[in-house]
Scaffold this active site. Structure first.
Site, PDB file in Angstrom:
ATOM      1  N   SER A   1      -3.968  13.681   0.614  1.00  0.00           N
ATOM      2  CA  SER A   1      -3.225  12.770   1.490  1.00  0.00           C
ATOM      3  C   SER A   1      -2.545  13.525   2.620  1.00  0.00           C
ATOM      4  O   SER A   1      -2.074  14.659   2.438  1.00  0.00           O
ATOM      5  CB  SER A   1      -2.153  12.058   0.653  1.00  0.00           C
ATOM      6  OG  SER A   1      -1.288  11.323   1.490  1.00  0.00           O
TER       7      SER A   1
ATOM      8  N   TYR B   1       5.510  12.542  -5.057  1.00  0.00           N
ATOM      9  CA  TYR B   1       4.098  12.176  -4.865  1.00  0.00           C
ATOM     10  C   TYR B   1       3.390  13.266  -4.059  1.00  0.00           C
ATOM     11  O   TYR B   1       2.338  13.780  -4.459  1.00  0.00           O
ATOM     12  CB  TYR B   1       4.011  10.819  -4.150  1.00  0.00           C
ATOM     13  CG  TYR B   1       2.635  10.493  -3.620  1.00  0.00           C
ATOM     14  CD1 TYR B   1       1.570  10.299  -4.500  1.00  0.00           C
ATOM     15  CD2 TYR B   1       2.382  10.389  -2.253  1.00  0.00           C
ATOM     16  CE1 TYR B   1       0.294  10.005  -4.022  1.00  0.00           C
ATOM     17  CE2 TYR B   1       1.120  10.098  -1.763  1.00  0.00           C
ATOM     18  CZ  TYR B   1       0.077   9.916  -2.654  1.00  0.00           C
ATOM     19  OH  TYR B   1      -1.184   9.632  -2.170  1.00  0.00           O
TER      20      TYR B   1
ATOM     21  N   LYS C   1       0.347  16.043  -5.096  1.00  0.00           N
ATOM     22  CA  LYS C   1      -0.932  16.197  -4.372  1.00  0.00           C
ATOM     23  C   LYS C   1      -1.115  17.654  -3.923  1.00  0.00           C
ATOM     24  O   LYS C   1      -2.215  18.208  -3.992  1.00  0.00           O
ATOM     25  CB  LYS C   1      -0.959  15.272  -3.152  1.00  0.00           C
ATOM     26  CG  LYS C   1      -1.117  13.798  -3.509  1.00  0.00           C
ATOM     27  CD  LYS C   1      -2.542  13.495  -3.920  1.00  0.00           C
ATOM     28  CE  LYS C   1      -2.692  12.093  -4.457  1.00  0.00           C
ATOM     29  NZ  LYS C   1      -3.997  11.826  -5.037  1.00  0.00           N
TER      30      LYS C   1
HETATM   31  P1  NAD Z   1      -5.100   2.434  -6.292  1.00  0.00           P
HETATM   32  O1  NAD Z   1      -3.871   2.403  -7.103  1.00  0.00           O
HETATM   33  O2  NAD Z   1      -5.607   1.162  -5.722  1.00  0.00           O
HETATM   34  O3  NAD Z   1      -6.273   3.107  -7.117  1.00  0.00           O
HETATM   35  C1  NAD Z   1      -6.069   4.105  -8.082  1.00  0.00           C
HETATM   36  C2  NAD Z   1      -6.932   3.772  -9.281  1.00  0.00           C
HETATM   37  O4  NAD Z   1      -6.702   4.753 -10.287  1.00  0.00           O
HETATM   38  C3  NAD Z   1      -6.570   2.409  -9.898  1.00  0.00           C
HETATM   39  O5  NAD Z   1      -7.751   1.680 -10.159  1.00  0.00           O
HETATM   40  C4  NAD Z   1      -5.852   2.775 -11.186  1.00  0.00           C
HETATM   41  O6  NAD Z   1      -6.007   1.794 -12.186  1.00  0.00           O
HETATM   42  C5  NAD Z   1      -6.533   4.087 -11.528  1.00  0.00           C
HETATM   43  N1  NAD Z   1      -5.727   4.950 -12.388  1.00  0.00           N
HETATM   44  C6  NAD Z   1      -4.411   5.252 -12.279  1.00  0.00           C
HETATM   45  N2  NAD Z   1      -4.041   6.076 -13.261  1.00  0.00           N
HETATM   46  C7  NAD Z   1      -5.145   6.302 -14.014  1.00  0.00           C
HETATM   47  C8  NAD Z   1      -5.403   7.062 -15.182  1.00  0.00           C
HETATM   48  N3  NAD Z   1      -4.429   7.766 -15.777  1.00  0.00           N
HETATM   49  N4  NAD Z   1      -6.642   7.056 -15.699  1.00  0.00           N
HETATM   50  C9  NAD Z   1      -7.642   6.351 -15.105  1.00  0.00           C
HETATM   51  N5  NAD Z   1      -7.453   5.612 -14.008  1.00  0.00           N
HETATM   52  C10 NAD Z   1      -6.225   5.590 -13.463  1.00  0.00           C
HETATM   53  O7  NAD Z   1      -4.864   3.509  -5.133  1.00  0.00           O
HETATM   54  P2  NAD Z   1      -5.788   3.852  -3.886  1.00  0.00           P
HETATM   55  O8  NAD Z   1      -5.086   3.394  -2.670  1.00  0.00           O
HETATM   56  O9  NAD Z   1      -7.161   3.407  -4.132  1.00  0.00           O
HETATM   57  O10 NAD Z   1      -5.698   5.431  -3.913  1.00  0.00           O
HETATM   58  C11 NAD Z   1      -6.718   6.226  -4.496  1.00  0.00           C
HETATM   59  C12 NAD Z   1      -6.341   7.695  -4.351  1.00  0.00           C
HETATM   60  O11 NAD Z   1      -6.174   8.009  -2.981  1.00  0.00           O
HETATM   61  C13 NAD Z   1      -5.019   8.056  -5.044  1.00  0.00           C
HETATM   62  O12 NAD Z   1      -5.183   9.320  -5.639  1.00  0.00           O
HETATM   63  C14 NAD Z   1      -4.040   8.127  -3.894  1.00  0.00           C
HETATM   64  O13 NAD Z   1      -3.002   9.022  -4.165  1.00  0.00           O
HETATM   65  C15 NAD Z   1      -4.911   8.637  -2.762  1.00  0.00           C
HETATM   66  N6  NAD Z   1      -4.417   8.240  -1.442  1.00  0.00           N
HETATM   67  C16 NAD Z   1      -4.222   6.917  -1.152  1.00  0.00           C
HETATM   68  C17 NAD Z   1      -3.733   6.543   0.092  1.00  0.00           C
HETATM   69  C18 NAD Z   1      -3.497   5.102   0.425  1.00  0.00           C
HETATM   70  O14 NAD Z   1      -2.813   4.835   1.406  1.00  0.00           O
HETATM   71  N7  NAD Z   1      -4.037   4.139  -0.297  1.00  0.00           N
HETATM   72  C19 NAD Z   1      -3.447   7.543   1.053  1.00  0.00           C
HETATM   73  C20 NAD Z   1      -3.679   8.870   0.727  1.00  0.00           C
HETATM   74  C21 NAD Z   1      -4.173   9.217  -0.531  1.00  0.00           C
HETATM   75  C1  UD1 Z   2       2.994   5.870   3.366  1.00  0.00           C
HETATM   76  C2  UD1 Z   2       3.599   6.891   2.464  1.00  0.00           C
HETATM   77  C3  UD1 Z   2       2.761   8.148   2.526  1.00  0.00           C
HETATM   78  C4  UD1 Z   2       1.305   7.843   2.166  1.00  0.00           C
HETATM   79  C5  UD1 Z   2       0.795   6.761   3.105  1.00  0.00           C
HETATM   80  C6  UD1 Z   2      -0.598   6.367   2.720  1.00  0.00           C
HETATM   81  C7  UD1 Z   2       5.983   6.353   2.462  1.00  0.00           C
HETATM   82  C8  UD1 Z   2       7.347   6.777   2.896  1.00  0.00           C
HETATM   83  N1  UD1 Z   2       4.971   7.145   2.887  1.00  0.00           N
HETATM   84  O1  UD1 Z   2       2.964   6.389   4.651  1.00  0.00           O
HETATM   85  O2  UD1 Z   2       3.248   9.112   1.633  1.00  0.00           O
HETATM   86  O3  UD1 Z   2       0.507   8.987   2.309  1.00  0.00           O
HETATM   87  O4  UD1 Z   2       1.651   5.616   2.998  1.00  0.00           O
HETATM   88  O5  UD1 Z   2      -1.058   5.335   3.504  1.00  0.00           O
HETATM   89  O6  UD1 Z   2       5.812   5.388   1.734  1.00  0.00           O
HETATM   90  N2  UD1 Z   2       6.586  -0.080   8.152  1.00  0.00           N
HETATM   91  C9  UD1 Z   2       7.375  -1.132   8.560  1.00  0.00           C
HETATM   92  N3  UD1 Z   2       7.602  -2.157   7.681  1.00  0.00           N
HETATM   93  C10 UD1 Z   2       7.087  -2.180   6.428  1.00  0.00           C
HETATM   94  C11 UD1 Z   2       6.270  -1.093   6.012  1.00  0.00           C
HETATM   95  C12 UD1 Z   2       6.054  -0.061   6.900  1.00  0.00           C
HETATM   96  O7  UD1 Z   2       7.880  -1.152   9.685  1.00  0.00           O
HETATM   97  O8  UD1 Z   2       7.337  -3.133   5.664  1.00  0.00           O
HETATM   98  C13 UD1 Z   2       6.303   1.001   9.114  1.00  0.00           C
HETATM   99  C14 UD1 Z   2       6.717   2.383   8.651  1.00  0.00           C
HETATM  100  O9  UD1 Z   2       8.026   2.667   9.024  1.00  0.00           O
HETATM  101  C15 UD1 Z   2       5.680   3.261   9.378  1.00  0.00           C
HETATM  102  C16 UD1 Z   2       4.429   2.371   9.446  1.00  0.00           C
HETATM  103  O10 UD1 Z   2       4.901   1.033   9.283  1.00  0.00           O
HETATM  104  O11 UD1 Z   2       6.093   3.527  10.682  1.00  0.00           O
HETATM  105  C17 UD1 Z   2       3.411   2.669   8.360  1.00  0.00           C
HETATM  106  O12 UD1 Z   2       4.077   2.638   7.097  1.00  0.00           O
HETATM  107  P1  UD1 Z   2       3.274   2.701   5.707  1.00  0.00           P
HETATM  108  O13 UD1 Z   2       2.169   1.725   5.741  1.00  0.00           O
HETATM  109  O14 UD1 Z   2       4.270   2.598   4.613  1.00  0.00           O
HETATM  110  O15 UD1 Z   2       2.592   4.135   5.730  1.00  0.00           O
HETATM  111  P2  UD1 Z   2       3.270   5.582   5.929  1.00  0.00           P
HETATM  112  O16 UD1 Z   2       4.733   5.506   6.069  1.00  0.00           O
HETATM  113  O17 UD1 Z   2       2.518   6.263   7.004  1.00  0.00           O
END
Ligand code: NAD
Ligand code: UD1
Length: 356
Positions: free
Chosen positions: A142, A166, A170
């Site tokens: 991330s 978190y 990572k």
């Molecule tokens: P998500 O929660 O939708 O998906 C995660 C999946 O992992 C879920 O299906 C959950 O049931 C499963 N899971 C959790 N714990 C588990 C365990 N112990 N054993 C087996 N399965 C398990 O999240 P996502 O948005 O799809 O994110 C996927 C990955 O990407 C995560 O590692 C997250 O940290 C990373 N990531 C997500 C974002 C984002 O904004 N969505 C950004 C950067 C990184």
């Molecule tokens: C968040 C996580 C970051 C993660 C990323 C993944 C936090 C503090 N950071 O980042 O660790 O890697 O998601 O996608 O949670 N905002 C609003 N109103 C809202 C929600 C968000 O104004 O209700 C604004 C925030 O201030 C920011 C932007 O929207 O400027 C995006 O926010 P968000 O979607 O939460 O993502 P990140 O903060 O970038």
């Protein structure tokens, strides 16, 4: 074609990766404990891939070949991992490791749970990979690793300085992967640093389905658009950005999924290596840009209120996507308008997500 294990394959990013990887011709085993997802997501993945099967699989293509299987289990449990590695007679050629916990605020309140799942789960998975002779892994990292970035756009060489549990978990997994790569020849590892993944598959059949009140902008705004929430709170209008609201690099989840396909292709084609790349578009959009783009997609005004900044936020985070382009031959293809159109297709057809 390879047989792949997708941990967390029922989640938001995992389910979209499954669609892209099935389309690329791979056979998939999903390991998920449904901690934050629904089996319905996988059923719909199978449907999008034109596969047939029972509610929990296995799912077969028109020639009767099994293309998608589910092992319901925990990535922290060696027996569940052994089941996932042996369920397919062909074995597992590579792993896409998406399973994890991702809510920043929750990680501050429950750090042990985050370390256990994100680091502990990754350690157990790597041990299982060694047991089963698999040395290829794509890891969901991330942009949260960069904390408050010193330079924008952010290159992969920027300092790693996470600011919450978190992010620390990572960073720890990234370090473990680097140590594993250095310990023994033959590992093929990609650490993919996602920026802000949003949107959904254009069919609107799968998408992001957060539990409770969404923390992140895009799912919150989608729920305002569909009438589940009254108004968006915009966290800060005095940031040093063109319109005063926070700027982020939003990436369509299908572009992100395609980035996983590209990373796997590169790993499997080239010599063993440790690859670390940003997955982002290189374009910044403000909160107000997103609000207006979503209004255009859903066809009505979205109420919002300007409130105080959220602690822990940065003004601007945007990827330098140059390395992904050079090393993976991958770049984003979908615009903010595409993101909002597809996100609205999902939210409007599934106002309560996968729930009843
Ligand atoms: P998500 O929660 O939708 O998906 C995660 C999946 O992992 C879920 O299906 C959950 O049931 C499963 N899971 C959790 N714990 C588990 C365990 N112990 N054993 C087996 N399965 C398990 O999240 P996502 O948005 O799809 O994110 C996927 C990955 O990407 C995560 O590692 C997250 O940290 C990373 N990531 C997500 C974002 C984002 O904004 N969505 C950004 C950067 C990184
Ligand atoms: C968040 C996580 C970051 C993660 C990323 C993944 C936090 C503090 N950071 O980042 O660790 O890697 O998601 O996608 O949670 N905002 C609003 N109103 C809202 C929600 C968000 O104004 O209700 C604004 C925030 O201030 C920011 C932007 O929207 O400027 C995006 O926010 P968000 O979607 O939460 O993502 P990140 O903060 O970038």
């Amino acid at each position: 074609m390879a047989h792949l294990l997708i941990t967390g394959g029922a989640g938001f990013i995992g389910s979209h990766c499954c669609v892209a990887l099935l389309e690329a011709g791979h056979g998939l085993v999903v390991l998920d404990n449904f901690d934050n997802s629904s089996p319905e997501a996988l059923r719909r993945v199978a449907e999008l891939g034109g596969l047939q099967g029972e509610a929990r699989g296995p799912w077969r293509d028109g020639h009767g070949a099994v293309r998608l299987q589910l092992v319901e289990g925990d990535v922290r449990c060696a027996d569940d991992l052994d089941a996932a590695f042996t369920t397919s007679p062909e074995g597992i050629g590579a792993v896409v490791h998406c399973a994890g916990l991702k809510a920043v605020g929750e990680s501050v309140a429950e750090p042990l749970r985050y370390w256990d799942t994100n680091l502990g789960g990754s350690l157990r998975l790597l041990e299982a990979m060694r047991r089963h002779g698999c040395r290829t892994i794509v890891f969901s990292s991330s942009a949260t690793l960069y904390g408050y970035p010193d330079t924008v756009p952010i290159p992969e060489t920027a300092p790693i300085q996470p600011i919450n549990p978190y992010g620390h978990s990572k960073a720890a997994v990234e370090q473990v992967l680097a140590d594993v790569a250095a310990s023994e020849a033959g590992w093929r590892i990609a650490r993919l640093r996602y920026f802000n993944p949003v949107g959904s598959h254009p069919s609107g059949r799968i998408g992001e389905d957060p539990e409770g009140i969404p923390n992140n902008l895009f799912p919150y705004l989608s729920q305002v658009a569909v009438g589940r929430r009254q108004a968006l709170h915009i966290f800060g209008s005095d940031w040093p950005t063109p319109d005063g609201t926070g700027v982020r690099d939003y990436i369509h989840v299908m572009d992100l999924a395609d980035g996983h396909r590209a990373a796997l292709d590169t790993l499997l084609r080239e010599e063993p290596q440790l690859l670390t790349v940003n997955l982002g578009s290189g374009q910044g959009h403000s909160v107000l840009d997103v609000v207006h783009a979503f209004e255009a997609a859903c066809g009505h005004r979205l109420p919002y209120e300007l409130v105080d900044r959220r602690p822990g936020d940065a003004a601007t985070t945007v990827a330098d996507p140059g390395l992904a382009s050079a090393r993976l031959d991958w770049r984003t293809r979908r615009s903010l308008a595409d993101i909002c159109r597809d996100g609205w297709a999902w939210q409007s057809a599934n106002p309560r997500g996968y729930g009843p």
